[in-house]
Design an enzyme around this catalytic site. Sequence first.
Site, PDB file in Angstrom:
ATOM      1  N   LYS A 242      -8.033  10.373   1.800  1.00 27.46           N
ATOM      2  CA  LYS A 242      -7.006   9.953   2.770  1.00 27.46           C
ATOM      3  C   LYS A 242      -5.726  10.751   2.542  1.00 27.46           C
ATOM      4  CE  LYS A 242      -9.033   5.354   3.200  1.00 27.46           C
ATOM      5  NZ  LYS A 242      -9.093   3.957   2.781  1.00 27.46           N
TER       6      LYS A 242
ATOM      7  N   GLN B 102      -5.695   0.007  -0.893  1.00 29.18           N
ATOM      8  CA  GLN B 102      -7.150   0.211  -0.953  1.00 29.18           C
ATOM      9  C   GLN B 102      -7.850  -1.040  -1.491  1.00 29.18           C
ATOM     10  OE1 GLN B 102      -8.662   2.875   0.335  1.00 29.18           O
ATOM     11  NE2 GLN B 102     -10.692   2.209  -0.225  1.00 29.18           N
TER      12      GLN B 102
ATOM     13  N   ASP C  53      -4.259  -0.178   8.665  1.00 32.37           N
ATOM     14  CA  ASP C  53      -5.665  -0.585   8.492  1.00 32.37           C
ATOM     15  C   ASP C  53      -6.088  -1.551   9.604  1.00 32.37           C
ATOM     16  OD1 ASP C  53      -7.279   0.376   6.409  1.00 32.37           O
ATOM     17  OD2 ASP C  53      -6.164  -0.754   4.901  1.00 32.37           O
TER      18      ASP C  53
HETATM   19  N1  GUN Z   1     -12.056  -0.227   1.274  1.00 30.72           N
HETATM   20  C1  GUN Z   1     -13.148   0.166   1.974  1.00 30.72           C
HETATM   21  N2  GUN Z   1     -12.818   0.480   3.238  1.00 30.72           N
HETATM   22  C2  GUN Z   1     -11.490   0.280   3.345  1.00 30.72           C
HETATM   23  C3  GUN Z   1     -10.566   0.432   4.409  1.00 30.72           C
HETATM   24  O1  GUN Z   1     -10.896   0.810   5.537  1.00 30.72           O
HETATM   25  N3  GUN Z   1      -9.267   0.131   4.116  1.00 30.72           N
HETATM   26  C4  GUN Z   1      -8.876  -0.298   2.897  1.00 30.72           C
HETATM   27  N4  GUN Z   1      -7.595  -0.589   2.724  1.00 30.72           N
HETATM   28  N5  GUN Z   1      -9.709  -0.458   1.886  1.00 30.72           N
HETATM   29  C5  GUN Z   1     -11.012  -0.167   2.123  1.00 30.72           C
END
Ligand code: GUN
Length: 294
Positions: free
Chosen positions: A54, A98, A121
Amino acid sequence: MAAKIISGTQVAKEIREELKKEVEELKGKHNLVPGLVTILVGENPASVSYVTAKQKTAHELGFYSVQDNQPEDISEETLLALIDKYNKDDSIHGILVQLPLPKHIDETKVIYAIDPDKDVDGFHPVNVGRLMIGAKCFLPCTPHGIQQLLIRSGIETEGAEVVIVGRSNIVGKPIANMLMQKKPGANATVTVCHTRTKDMAFHTKRADILIVAAGAPKAVTADMVKEGVVVIDVGVNRIGKSASGKAILCGDVDFDAVKEKASAITPVPGGVGPMTITMLMLNTVQAAKNTLEG
Ligand code: GUN
């Protein structure tokens, strides 16, 4: 007839090129640089690799990007205070914590603490509610990526029988909501299957578009689909390691067999995965643009 392979890698690249131009324009016209912070608690290897990807993409697109690593034993209170700091920071437009978080931290509390206007998100209940009523919101990244893959691959959703396998808050529930909206790229008849569904194959065989987020490798086999189905495989299962130590991935669909019946199918890797990160970037650009509206 062999299926068309829907390349998320290719579609994601197109969208990133569009975003890069938009970021340059925002800088030139408004002196505005989209800012994204990704907060990582602990060192879960999958989370480290997602967050690294990311940040790399944010950097490539010209964002102001901050990677905030916190120790596994951070207290919930300290984490909530950190989120509040970024809520108040005008250079940050998107906040991503995350998941999963260590067990001593209440994930719900953390999601609620993020300013809904910075919730790139799309997990905050305010955004979930807006999505449900068809209002403007941040769409969660994986479902948003799936919808863009369908639209940009010219797959008609209007009136289509869409069957979703999986009812998670991150994928199943939001994609079901999105595709049933009275909107272009939606307007589908949606069925959601889950672990208590009595006859899964009965439903999956009816699907014009089958979206699988079951969390189990090869959960959908060729005998469970009809000829000509469009298959979107959201699964990411680590089934081993290559000689060089790289994870070997497979989806939730038995790709080799199902592709012989499908008209189009996403591969794993290179399908939905690259779209998820790209939609996070799109949401962050949107969050930055929203600040111009005052
Ligand atoms: N963990 C797995 N997928 C995601 C996501 O799309 N966003 C976040 N914040 N954590 C994750």
